[in-house]
Design an enzyme around this catalytic site. Structure first.
Site, PDB file in Angstrom:
ATOM      1  N   LYS A  89       0.461  -1.319  -0.120  1.00 58.77           N
ATOM      2  CA  LYS A  89       0.112   0.182  -0.267  1.00 58.77           C
ATOM      3  C   LYS A  89       0.859   1.190  -0.645  1.00 58.77           C
ATOM      4  O   LYS A  89       0.336   2.426  -0.541  1.00 58.77           O
ATOM      5  CB  LYS A  89      -1.152  -0.143   0.892  1.00 58.77           C
ATOM      6  CG  LYS A  89      -2.192  -1.066   0.610  1.00 58.77           C
ATOM      7  CD  LYS A  89      -2.789  -0.900   2.025  1.00 58.77           C
ATOM      8  CE  LYS A  89      -4.548  -1.017   1.459  1.00 58.77           C
ATOM      9  NZ  LYS A  89      -4.399  -2.611   1.943  1.00 58.77           N
ATOM     10  N   GLU A 111      -9.950   7.517   3.226  1.00 51.37           N
ATOM     11  CA  GLU A 111     -10.902   7.145   4.069  1.00 51.37           C
ATOM     12  C   GLU A 111     -10.517   5.770   4.845  1.00 51.37           C
ATOM     13  O   GLU A 111      -9.023   5.253   3.528  1.00 51.37           O
ATOM     14  CB  GLU A 111     -12.784   6.941   3.679  1.00 51.37           C
ATOM     15  CG  GLU A 111     -12.600   5.525   2.600  1.00 51.37           C
ATOM     16  CD  GLU A 111     -12.506   6.059   0.714  1.00 51.37           C
ATOM     17  OE1 GLU A 111     -12.945   7.216   0.281  1.00 51.37           O
ATOM     18  OE2 GLU A 111     -11.914   5.517   0.046  1.00 51.37           O
ATOM     19  N   SER A 377       1.401  -9.822  -1.424  1.00 48.40           N
ATOM     20  CA  SER A 377       1.409  -8.640  -0.846  1.00 48.40           C
ATOM     21  C   SER A 377       1.598  -7.938   0.483  1.00 48.40           C
ATOM     22  O   SER A 377       1.349  -6.657   0.573  1.00 48.40           O
ATOM     23  CB  SER A 377      -0.435  -7.713  -1.310  1.00 48.40           C
ATOM     24  OG  SER A 377      -1.137  -8.702  -0.529  1.00 48.40           O
TER      25      SER A 377
HETATM   26  C1  LIG Z   1      -5.275  -4.110   1.410  1.00 52.30           C
HETATM   27  C2  LIG Z   1      -4.700  -5.458   0.777  1.00 52.30           C
HETATM   28  C3  LIG Z   1      -5.210  -5.999   0.242  1.00 52.30           C
HETATM   29  C4  LIG Z   1      -5.920  -5.445  -1.356  1.00 52.30           C
HETATM   30  O1  LIG Z   1      -5.462  -4.244  -1.975  1.00 52.30           O
HETATM   31  P1  LIG Z   1      -5.773  -4.530  -3.286  1.00 52.30           P
HETATM   32  O2  LIG Z   1      -5.730  -3.581  -3.787  1.00 52.30           O
HETATM   33  O3  LIG Z   1      -6.649  -5.300  -4.359  1.00 52.30           O
HETATM   34  O4  LIG Z   1      -4.170  -4.466  -3.557  1.00 52.30           O
HETATM   35  C5  LIG Z   1      -3.823  -7.297  -0.786  1.00 52.30           C
HETATM   36  N1  LIG Z   1      -2.905  -7.753   0.658  1.00 52.30           N
HETATM   37  C6  LIG Z   1      -2.477  -6.816   1.317  1.00 52.30           C
HETATM   38  C7  LIG Z   1      -1.523  -7.454   2.371  1.00 52.30           C
HETATM   39  C8  LIG Z   1      -2.866  -5.323   1.998  1.00 52.30           C
HETATM   40  O5  LIG Z   1      -2.619  -4.825   2.931  1.00 52.30           O
END
Ligand SMILES: *Cc1c(COP(=O)(O)O)cnc(C)c1O
Length: 394
Positions: A89, A111, A377
């Site tokens: 993020k 938000e 992610s």
């Molecule tokens: C917020 C989040 C997501 C989902 O958001 P995308 O915009 O679809 O990438 C995925 N993995 C993690 C670790 C997150 O914090």
């Protein structure tokens, strides 16, 4: 092949800016300036410097030997979990905050649902000394007290939203209302590839650093720039957009998005937007959404807060419809099992969102010599309560 929407913000039939008259001026101002600012040398230098020394990029591309052996193929993990604050993020937030400053904006508004985007925003605002207001539903604040604490410690003002269901959708309404009322000095910072044009393109461009790095790293490790598969989870779609970006339409790489099936696609408690969704408008963009016959938005359910969204970024709606990427639904249970598998095999506790991408390994049959990249992610620290709750069922 770099993927951007057309001049009106459309990816095929999806996207655009479906906004009330009152927002028109704000969105047009952003639309008119984002491309030239992002392309400028000054912005790029500042952005790359912060990505390197603050976020911690490039993130490693880790060859997961044990997982590869388990599945009989070659698996790499793109380690976004090692970014500062624990997920991809921050790439987007750093970029948009720098953009806001170059647009002369003095106040950031955002938000947040589970609080991850709010914490990322508060973090960068502390660094850049930008005042920051985060709108959050009262219910979410009660459920995510640690993130509220983090945001306040970072100096953000957390505004409790008591209207409606007191969750993300109401927080979004309040943040937009604030933006309408303070158009001159406020920048509205969106956390995923969603919302009206130009946000989906802006966020995808900022996150595309993920696939740019993969290209170089694969060249070093495998002597080729292009993987056979890239797999990523999709909530709004930003980490997947970043991981897919430079591979879209190359005729080689199979792109797979993992969406959250919750308790099952047909259970009524799901967030499988692409599998179940139909065309409609949500939060300023035309895309696929989960809705009933009257167009009422269905509530989304997933064990993972980050995937719990009844829509999907318009880029992914288009990639799915045009067959350029495939999307598969992964249940809560499959994700929890995949998280445990990665933890035991590689010593990495993934975020529950990322575990959905890992679960795709159970659904595909790559050859032994093929190369897969999975976008990890985020890290699992924030999900320990959930893992503990379900641990005995695994
Ligand atoms: C917020 C989040 C997501 C989902 O958001 P995308 O915009 O679809 O990438 C995925 N993995 C993690 C670790 C997150 O914090």
């Amino acid at each position: 092949m770099n993927i951007h929407p057309d001049d009106r913000g459309y990816y095929g039939a999806f996207g655009g800016a479906w906004i009330p008259e009152l927002l028109q001026a704000n969105v047009s101002e952003l639309e008119g300036s984002y491309r030239s600012i992002i392309a400028s040398k000054g912005f790029q230098e500042e952005f790359r410097h912060l990505l390197k020394d603050y976020v911690g990029r490039p993130t490693p591309l880790f060859f997961a030997g044990n997982l590869s052996e388990h599945y009989g193929t070659r698996i790499y993990l793109k380690r976004e979990d090692l970014c500062h604050t624990g997920a991809h993020k921050l790439n987007n937030v750093v970029g948009q905050a720098l953009l806001a400053r170059r647009m002369g904006k003095e106040h950031i508004v955002a938000e947040t649902g589970a609080g991850q985007h709010g914490v990322a925003t508060a973090t960068v605002c502390a660094l850049l000394r930008l005042p920051c207001t985060v709108f959050m539903g009262k219910k979410d604040m009660e459920r995510q007290q640690l993130n509220v604490l983090r945001m306040r410690m970072l100096g953000a003002e957390v505004q409790e939203v008591t209207s409606g269901s007191q969750t993300l959708k109401d927080a979004t309404n309040e943040a937009i209302r604030y933006w309408i009322n303070h158009p001159l000095n406020t920048y509205y910072l969106i956390g995923s590839t969603i919302g009206p044009h130009p946000y989906p393109d802006l966020v995808a461009s900022l996150q595309s650093v993920i696939s740019r790095e993969i290209t170089t790293q694969l060249q070093e490790k495998e002597n080729k720039e292009v993987p056979d598969y890239v797999v990523a989870c999709v909530g709004g779609g930003s980490n997947a957009a970043g991981a897919f970006f430079h591979f879209i339409g190359n005729g080689v790489t199979r792109l797979i998005g993992a969406e959250a099936a919750g308790k099952g696609v047909q259970s009524g408690e799901t967030a499988a937007t692409i599998t179940l969704g139909s065309e409609g408008v949500l939060h300023g963009t035309r895309t696929l959404i989960m809705q009933d016959d009257d167009g009422q938005i269905s509530e989304a359910h997933s064990v993972s807060a980050g995937l719990d969204y009844p829509g999907i970024g318009p880029l992914h709606a288009w990639l799915s419809q045009s067959g350029k990427a495939d999307y598969m639904a992964v249940t809560d249970k499959e994700a929890l099992q995949a998280a445990l598998r990665l933890t035991r095999l590689e010593g990495i506790i993934p975020a529950l969102e990322s575990a959905h991408a890992l679960a795709i390994l159970e659904k595909i049959r790559p050859d032994k010599q093929q190369v897969l990249v999975i976008c990890l992610s985020g890290r699992g620290d924030k999900d320990m309560d959930t893992y503990q709750k379900y641990a005995d069922r695994l």
